[in-house]
Scaffold this motif. Structure first.
Motif, PDB file in Angstrom:
ATOM      1  N   CYS A  84     -19.903  34.402  -0.186  1.00 37.21           N
ATOM      2  CA  CYS A  84     -19.589  34.027  -1.644  1.00 37.21           C
ATOM      3  C   CYS A  84     -20.789  33.280  -2.086  1.00 37.21           C
ATOM      4  CB  CYS A  84     -18.475  33.229  -1.613  1.00 37.21           C
ATOM      5  SG  CYS A  84     -17.719  33.077  -3.263  1.00 37.21           S
ATOM      6  N   ASN A  85     -21.742  33.721  -2.770  1.00 36.62           N
ATOM      7  CA  ASN A  85     -23.064  33.226  -3.140  1.00 36.62           C
ATOM      8  C   ASN A  85     -23.532  33.716  -4.340  1.00 36.62           C
ATOM      9  OD1 ASN A  85     -24.161  35.545  -2.322  1.00 36.62           O
ATOM     10  ND2 ASN A  85     -24.111  34.907  -0.310  1.00 36.62           N
ATOM     11  N   ARG A  86     -22.813  34.585  -5.176  1.00 37.46           N
ATOM     12  CA  ARG A  86     -23.417  35.195  -6.277  1.00 37.46           C
ATOM     13  C   ARG A  86     -23.826  34.209  -7.432  1.00 37.46           C
ATOM     14  NH1 ARG A  86     -24.977  38.166  -2.361  1.00 37.46           N
ATOM     15  NH2 ARG A  86     -25.346  40.336  -3.046  1.00 37.46           N
ATOM     16  N   THR A  87     -24.997  34.377  -8.189  1.00 32.14           N
ATOM     17  CA  THR A  87     -25.081  33.728  -9.365  1.00 32.14           C
ATOM     18  C   THR A  87     -24.908  34.953 -10.301  1.00 32.14           C
ATOM     19  OG1 THR A  87     -26.787  32.249  -8.399  1.00 32.14           O
ATOM     20  CG2 THR A  87     -26.847  32.500 -11.013  1.00 32.14           C
TER      21      THR A  87
ATOM     22  N   GLY B 201     -35.692  34.156  -4.225  1.00 33.54           N
ATOM     23  CA  GLY B 201     -35.764  34.245  -2.878  1.00 33.54           C
ATOM     24  C   GLY B 201     -35.478  35.592  -2.263  1.00 33.54           C
ATOM     25  N   ARG B 202     -34.439  35.941  -1.862  1.00 36.40           N
ATOM     26  CA  ARG B 202     -34.298  37.045  -1.319  1.00 36.40           C
ATOM     27  C   ARG B 202     -33.399  38.151  -2.093  1.00 36.40           C
ATOM     28  NH1 ARG B 202     -29.850  39.267  -0.718  1.00 36.40           N
ATOM     29  NH2 ARG B 202     -30.657  40.987   0.486  1.00 36.40           N
ATOM     30  N   SER B 203     -33.381  37.814  -3.558  1.00 40.53           N
ATOM     31  CA  SER B 203     -32.374  38.389  -4.372  1.00 40.53           C
ATOM     32  C   SER B 203     -33.075  38.521  -5.644  1.00 40.53           C
ATOM     33  CB  SER B 203     -31.001  37.653  -4.504  1.00 40.53           C
ATOM     34  OG  SER B 203     -30.233  38.547  -4.985  1.00 40.53           O
TER      35      SER B 203
ATOM     36  N   GLY C 180     -22.204  45.440   4.103  1.00 41.02           N
ATOM     37  CA  GLY C 180     -23.390  44.896   3.539  1.00 41.02           C
ATOM     38  C   GLY C 180     -23.873  45.510   2.025  1.00 41.02           C
ATOM     39  N   SER C 181     -24.894  45.432   1.732  1.00 44.76           N
ATOM     40  CA  SER C 181     -25.135  45.453   0.154  1.00 44.76           C
ATOM     41  C   SER C 181     -26.252  46.163  -0.203  1.00 44.76           C
ATOM     42  CB  SER C 181     -24.960  44.037  -0.466  1.00 44.76           C
ATOM     43  OG  SER C 181     -25.031  44.205  -1.865  1.00 44.76           O
ATOM     44  N   PRO C 182     -26.559  47.301  -0.081  1.00 45.31           N
ATOM     45  CA  PRO C 182     -26.192  48.297   1.480  1.00 45.31           C
ATOM     46  C   PRO C 182     -27.296  47.630   2.462  1.00 45.31           C
ATOM     47  CG  PRO C 182     -26.971  49.626  -0.201  1.00 45.31           C
ATOM     48  CD  PRO C 182     -27.078  48.186  -0.821  1.00 45.31           C
TER      49      PRO C 182
ATOM     50  N   SER D 176     -30.689  37.180   5.369  1.00 52.34           N
ATOM     51  CA  SER D 176     -29.374  36.873   5.174  1.00 52.34           C
ATOM     52  C   SER D 176     -29.561  36.336   3.667  1.00 52.34           C
ATOM     53  CB  SER D 176     -28.278  36.344   5.805  1.00 52.34           C
ATOM     54  OG  SER D 176     -28.664  36.835   7.262  1.00 52.34           O
ATOM     55  N   CYS D 177     -28.224  36.349   2.907  1.00 55.75           N
ATOM     56  CA  CYS D 177     -27.988  35.468   1.854  1.00 55.75           C
ATOM     57  C   CYS D 177     -27.340  34.038   2.383  1.00 55.75           C
ATOM     58  CB  CYS D 177     -27.035  35.851   0.883  1.00 55.75           C
ATOM     59  SG  CYS D 177     -27.871  37.207   0.111  1.00 55.75           S
ATOM     60  N   TYR D 178     -26.870  33.179   1.590  1.00 57.33           N
ATOM     61  CA  TYR D 178     -26.239  32.051   1.861  1.00 57.33           C
ATOM     62  C   TYR D 178     -24.799  32.162   2.689  1.00 57.33           C
ATOM     63  CZ  TYR D 178     -23.730  27.576   1.474  1.00 57.33           C
ATOM     64  OH  TYR D 178     -23.302  26.498   1.825  1.00 57.33           O
ATOM     65  N   ASN D 179     -24.742  31.614   3.738  1.00 60.04           N
ATOM     66  CA  ASN D 179     -23.522  31.677   4.418  1.00 60.04           C
ATOM     67  C   ASN D 179     -23.028  33.257   4.618  1.00 60.04           C
ATOM     68  OD1 ASN D 179     -21.076  30.854   5.521  1.00 60.04           O
ATOM     69  ND2 ASN D 179     -19.950  30.565   3.734  1.00 60.04           N
ATOM     70  N   CYS D 180     -23.745  33.951   5.235  1.00 58.44           N
ATOM     71  CA  CYS D 180     -23.424  35.359   5.631  1.00 58.44           C
ATOM     72  C   CYS D 180     -23.993  35.684   7.012  1.00 58.44           C
ATOM     73  CB  CYS D 180     -23.862  36.350   4.387  1.00 58.44           C
ATOM     74  SG  CYS D 180     -23.315  38.005   4.622  1.00 58.44           S
ATOM     75  N   PRO D 181     -23.097  36.242   7.847  1.00 61.22           N
ATOM     76  CA  PRO D 181     -23.820  36.823   9.004  1.00 61.22           C
ATOM     77  C   PRO D 181     -24.302  38.186   8.936  1.00 61.22           C
ATOM     78  CG  PRO D 181     -21.402  37.478   8.839  1.00 61.22           C
ATOM     79  CD  PRO D 181     -21.575  36.624   7.642  1.00 61.22           C
TER      80      PRO D 181
ATOM     81  N   LYS E 183     -27.237  40.917   7.285  1.00 60.11           N
ATOM     82  CA  LYS E 183     -28.748  40.775   7.058  1.00 60.11           C
ATOM     83  C   LYS E 183     -28.948  41.926   6.263  1.00 60.11           C
ATOM     84  CE  LYS E 183     -29.997  38.252  11.289  1.00 60.11           C
ATOM     85  NZ  LYS E 183     -29.236  38.521  12.364  1.00 60.11           N
ATOM     86  N   CYS E 184     -28.741  42.014   5.101  1.00 58.15           N
ATOM     87  CA  CYS E 184     -29.133  42.901   4.207  1.00 58.15           C
ATOM     88  C   CYS E 184     -30.484  43.012   3.652  1.00 58.15           C
ATOM     89  CB  CYS E 184     -28.241  42.889   2.803  1.00 58.15           C
ATOM     90  SG  CYS E 184     -26.334  43.027   3.415  1.00 58.15           S
ATOM     91  N   GLY E 185     -31.308  41.893   3.583  1.00 54.93           N
ATOM     92  CA  GLY E 185     -32.591  41.975   2.860  1.00 54.93           C
ATOM     93  C   GLY E 185     -33.527  41.987   4.326  1.00 54.93           C
TER      94      GLY E 185
ATOM     95  N   MET F 209     -18.627  36.508  -5.406  1.00 52.41           N
ATOM     96  CA  MET F 209     -18.363  37.380  -3.857  1.00 52.41           C
ATOM     97  C   MET F 209     -19.484  38.348  -4.009  1.00 52.41           C
ATOM     98  SD  MET F 209     -17.278  37.282  -1.151  1.00 52.41           S
ATOM     99  CE  MET F 209     -15.947  36.237  -1.125  1.00 52.41           C
ATOM    100  N   CYS F 210     -20.223  38.632  -2.839  1.00 53.20           N
ATOM    101  CA  CYS F 210     -20.991  39.725  -2.782  1.00 53.20           C
ATOM    102  C   CYS F 210     -20.025  41.017  -2.674  1.00 53.20           C
ATOM    103  CB  CYS F 210     -21.711  39.499  -1.438  1.00 53.20           C
ATOM    104  SG  CYS F 210     -22.737  41.080  -0.991  1.00 53.20           S
ATOM    105  N   THR F 211     -20.569  42.121  -3.596  1.00 54.11           N
ATOM    106  CA  THR F 211     -19.680  43.169  -3.380  1.00 54.11           C
ATOM    107  C   THR F 211     -19.900  43.959  -2.172  1.00 54.11           C
ATOM    108  OG1 THR F 211     -21.795  44.453  -4.176  1.00 54.11           O
ATOM    109  CG2 THR F 211     -20.105  43.582  -5.962  1.00 54.11           C
ATOM    110  N   GLY F 212     -20.993  43.605  -1.312  1.00 54.92           N
ATOM    111  CA  GLY F 212     -21.069  44.298   0.002  1.00 54.92           C
ATOM    112  C   GLY F 212     -20.152  43.844   1.227  1.00 54.92           C
ATOM    113  N   LEU F 213     -19.523  42.732   0.716  1.00 53.52           N
ATOM    114  CA  LEU F 213     -18.219  42.316   1.467  1.00 53.52           C
ATOM    115  C   LEU F 213     -16.961  42.781   1.002  1.00 53.52           C
ATOM    116  CD1 LEU F 213     -19.707  39.081   2.869  1.00 53.52           C
ATOM    117  CD2 LEU F 213     -19.606  41.287   4.081  1.00 53.52           C
ATOM    118  N   SER F 214     -16.840  43.160  -0.311  1.00 50.49           N
ATOM    119  CA  SER F 214     -15.660  43.306  -1.080  1.00 50.49           C
ATOM    120  C   SER F 214     -15.730  44.809  -1.939  1.00 50.49           C
ATOM    121  CB  SER F 214     -15.614  42.048  -1.803  1.00 50.49           C
ATOM    122  OG  SER F 214     -14.614  42.204  -2.931  1.00 50.49           O
TER     123      SER F 214
HETATM  124  S1  SF4 Z   1     -23.542  40.982   2.582  1.00 50.29           S
HETATM  125 FE1  SF4 Z   1     -25.819  41.220   2.374  1.00 50.29          FE
HETATM  126  S2  SF4 Z   1     -26.112  40.959   0.352  1.00 50.29           S
HETATM  127 FE2  SF4 Z   1     -24.005  40.564   0.708  1.00 50.29          FE
HETATM  128  S3  SF4 Z   1     -23.901  38.302   1.112  1.00 50.29           S
HETATM  129 FE3  SF4 Z   1     -24.210  39.099   3.083  1.00 50.29          FE
HETATM  130  S4  SF4 Z   1     -26.515  39.187   3.227  1.00 50.29           S
HETATM  131 FE4  SF4 Z   1     -26.116  38.781   1.358  1.00 50.29          FE
END
Ligand code: SF4
Length: 668
Positions: A75-78, A180-182, A247-249, A298-303, A305-307, A533-538
């Motif tokens: 959960c790190n989206r701006t 950063g990565r986004s 992932g995203s994706p 990764s993004c903040y607090n996510c296991p 690694k999409c980037g 929330m990141c759509t890649g987890l939702s």
């Molecule tokens: S699933 Fe990927 S894009 Fe989404 S928060 Fe985690 S690392 Fe970032």
């Protein structure tokens, strides 16, 4: 005590140089949650339709989602919202990374920019100390370079910096904000930031965020983490690699690009290259990516690694995410090596990785067809790759033909004339789309394309599979543990969906089923965009860890708002309708709600009409796509219908004929 949110926004007037810390109304959080929801409320209240994108009265809102900064995984989206210079409608673009949680830890939920700075500046938000600082020395610098220079200047390596590059400074209509990565790329929000004279926003926060019921919340987070682990260890069989896991994706992790390279279009979204993905190509591209990719990130607090960090020989390292890995490669009919090289420059300039390559391929197609001539391209190299670099430089600088192309294919074609409009064939509501051209109409996607206000197909697809699985056995297997469905009926919809015959596209799923599916997709995306929330987890994924059944628990235990599925559904519908109301007030109507003409070869006008008629009704909108008084009343949005009636958009009667307002119409 406010939970999950800080309860304060930063209001910055760039014309006057004033900074205010403003307490927000907790009732707005209950009604509109946060992120996109409360952004929409602010835009509705404060940006009337007469306001042009580059007016000082346009707002640019950076919002952390409601649950950002809490321990909720991913959960790190701006959410960045404004009026788009390209579509003239509301833009809401999201970025992952680290910025939103940092903003929360600094003590703010949103940064709201209004006015225009006379000189280029950057903002430095350091907990309670907020400054507007001179950025003259950063003029023309790349977005990533700028972030680094600011961190050094502030001597604060942990500052999170969202910055624009030269494209944003020059108000390129598809300029992005990089962080950063986004990046927040869609809708030209970087151009609005540049127009406001803001080069970057740096944030550092060290405060705490309170959670209403911590023990319960952590339990929910642990359940999500466990499920992510399970899903990664048990990919869904029979779907493309990026959808089989979360992932995203996960574009930067995978090497198998057969699906994208053979099904998506190359060049100016025209050429399909069946049989492209040979063993030799796979070997070459794998080697390129392996050599270029220094690490997965990764993004903040996510296991997950999409980037990835990408280091091409002789170039500074940059971060790559999602599908921009392929967009430049495919638009230029080139290879991955070229794509990863030009993306470095494009990231520094800060341009949208979907629109920019398509605009360049469009320009070259006009050139090949004699609509643009040598005079328009003085000194352009003869090779395709060289041409792309040449065009990218001119677009970012708004030089020569680049000045026209900087407005995107829709506006450029209008300006160029001489038949150019036929080549700008892949836009929805004036915005470039994925380079997809398919055969048979997909009714679910038809509705999403038409009515989606994110105007980005990758951001509206969802938890119902995109295509039927060929074998019923396989479908039966799929539905067995499909607990994310909001209603059991979706399982039956999917079980009966066949690749061919009576139960196949375009007449199956039926019109009513399509309405249900699209509504489900949309609801989940809007919830994500309010919570951060990141759509890649939702919402984007099949069988994700976050869904309609556990989100209410997260909101209750996290934000302390009494929430259940029905209330959450209603809240999402409320701010979704408000987003539509903003666009309706800016002139959007049914005539704008259509996919690119050539998106599908086989079209069914009667069915399409029925789909739209039924979906509008289903959503509580009249035949023009305008929310009805009844619908607005039910959602507590009577202030919207009052405004609509005053403006003649609705009358006191039922399905009133619409009257267009000014801003959504064509520019002169
Ligand atoms: S699933 Fe990927 S894009 Fe989404 S928060 Fe985690 S690392 Fe970032």
């Amino acid at each position: 005590m406010r939970y999950a949110e800080t309860g304060f926004n930063l209001e910055i007037d760039l014309s006057r140089g004033s900074i205010e810390r403003v307490e927000t109304d907790p009732r707005d959080t209950e009604l509109y949650l946060g992120g996109l929801g409360t952004n929409a409320k602010i835009l509705w209240d404060r940006v009337p339709p007469e306001v042009e994108p580059f007016s000082p009265d346009n707002l640019l809102i950076f919002s952390a989602g409601l649950l950002c900064g809490t321990p909720a995984t991913g959960c790190n989206r701006t959410i960045v919202s404004t009026i788009s210079p390209q579509t003239l409608l509301m833009a809401f673009s999201m970025m992952g990374g680290f910025w939103a949680p940092e903003l929360k830890y600094a003590g703010y939920d949103k940064v709201i920019l209004r006015g225009k700075s006379p000189d280029l500046v950057y903002l430095w938000i350091n907990n309670d100390k907020v400054e507007i600082r001179d950025a003259a020395h950063l003029q023309g610098k790349g977005a990533i370079e700028t972030a680094e220079l600011i961190r050094q200047e502030l001597n604060e390596p942990k500052a999170q910096v969202a910055a624009i590059g030269l494209a944003g400074e020059n108000r390129v209509y598809y300029a992005s904000i990089e962080q950063g990565r986004s990046s927040a790329s869609r809708g030209g929000i970087g151009a609005v930031m540049g127009d406001k004279g803001v080069k970057a926003i740096a944030v550092r926060g060290t405060k705490d965020i309170h959670v209403a019921r911590p023990a319960e919340y952590i339990e929910l987070c642990n359940e999500v983490l466990e499920y992510i682990k399970f899903r990664q260890e048990n990919p869904i069989p029979g779907v493309i690699p990026i959808l089989s896991v979360l992932g995203s994706p996960q574009e930067m992790a995978i090497h198998d690009e057969q699906w994208h390279t053979e099904n998506f279009m190359w060049g100016n979204a025209r050429t399909r290259r069946k049989g492209f993905w040979t063993e030799e190509v796979e070997e070459e591209w794998t080697e390129t990516l392996e050599n270029a990719r220094t690490r997965l990130i990764s993004c903040y607090n996510c296991p997950l690694k999409c980037g990835a960090t990408i280091s091409m020989p002789g170039l500074p390292t940059y971060m790559m995410k999602c599908f921009s890995k392929l967009t430049y490669t495919m638009a230029a009919m080139s290879n991955l090596d070229f794509g990863l090289t030009i993306a470095q420059r494009a990231t520094e300039y800060g341009v949208d990785g979907y629109s920019a390559p398509q605009v360049m391929a469009f320009a070259l197609e006009l050139y090949e067809n004699g609509i643009l001539t040598d005079d328009d391209f003085p000194g352009m190299p003869p090779d395709n790759e060289g041409r792309f670099f040449w065009l990218l430089d001119r677009i970012a600088r708004r030089e020569g033909i680049g000045d026209v192309l900087a407005n995107g294919t829709y506006w450029a074609a209008k300006e160029i004339g001489n038949g150019a409009e036929a080549y700008a064939h892949n836009t929805i509501k004036k915005h470039e789309q994925l380079p997809l051209k398919l055969s048979m109409l997909n009714p679910v996607y038809f509705l999403m394309y038409c009515t989606g206000e994110k105007i980005n197909i990758t951001q509206i697809q969802g938890q119902f599979p995109q295509a039927p699985f060929p074998e019923r056995e396989h479908r039966e297997e799929f539905v067995k543990d499909w607990f994310q469905v909001p209603d059991e009926k979706f399982k039956q919809y999917f079980l009966d969906w066949e690749p061919r015959g009576e139960f196949s596209n375009p007449y199956y799923p039926t019109v009513e089923m399509c309405c249900d599916i699209v509504d489900w997709h949309e609801r989940m995306h809007y919830i994500d965009d309010a919570l951060g929330m990141c759509t890649g987890l939702s919402s984007f994924h099949l069988k994700p860890p976050y869904h309609i059944h556990n989100f209410p628990k997260f909101i209750s235990a996290g934000a302390g708002i009494d929430m259940d599925e029905a209330k959450l559904t209603q809240a999402a519908k409320r701010y979704r309708t408000l987003v539509r109301a903003i666009n309706i007030r800016r002139g959007m109507r049914r005539k704008d709600e259509k996919p690119p003409e050539n998106h599908w070869k086989k079209r069914f006008p009667e069915l399409e009409k029925e789909l739209l008629d039924t979906y509008y009704k289903f959503k509580g909108w009249n035949n023009e796509g305008i929310p009805t008084k009844e619908c607005l009343h039910e959602l507590g949005l009577d202030y919207v219908s009052k405004d609509f009636i005053q403006r003649g958009i609705l009358t006191d009667g039922e399905d009133a004929p619409s009257k267009e307002t000014s801003a959504g119409k064509e520019r002169e």
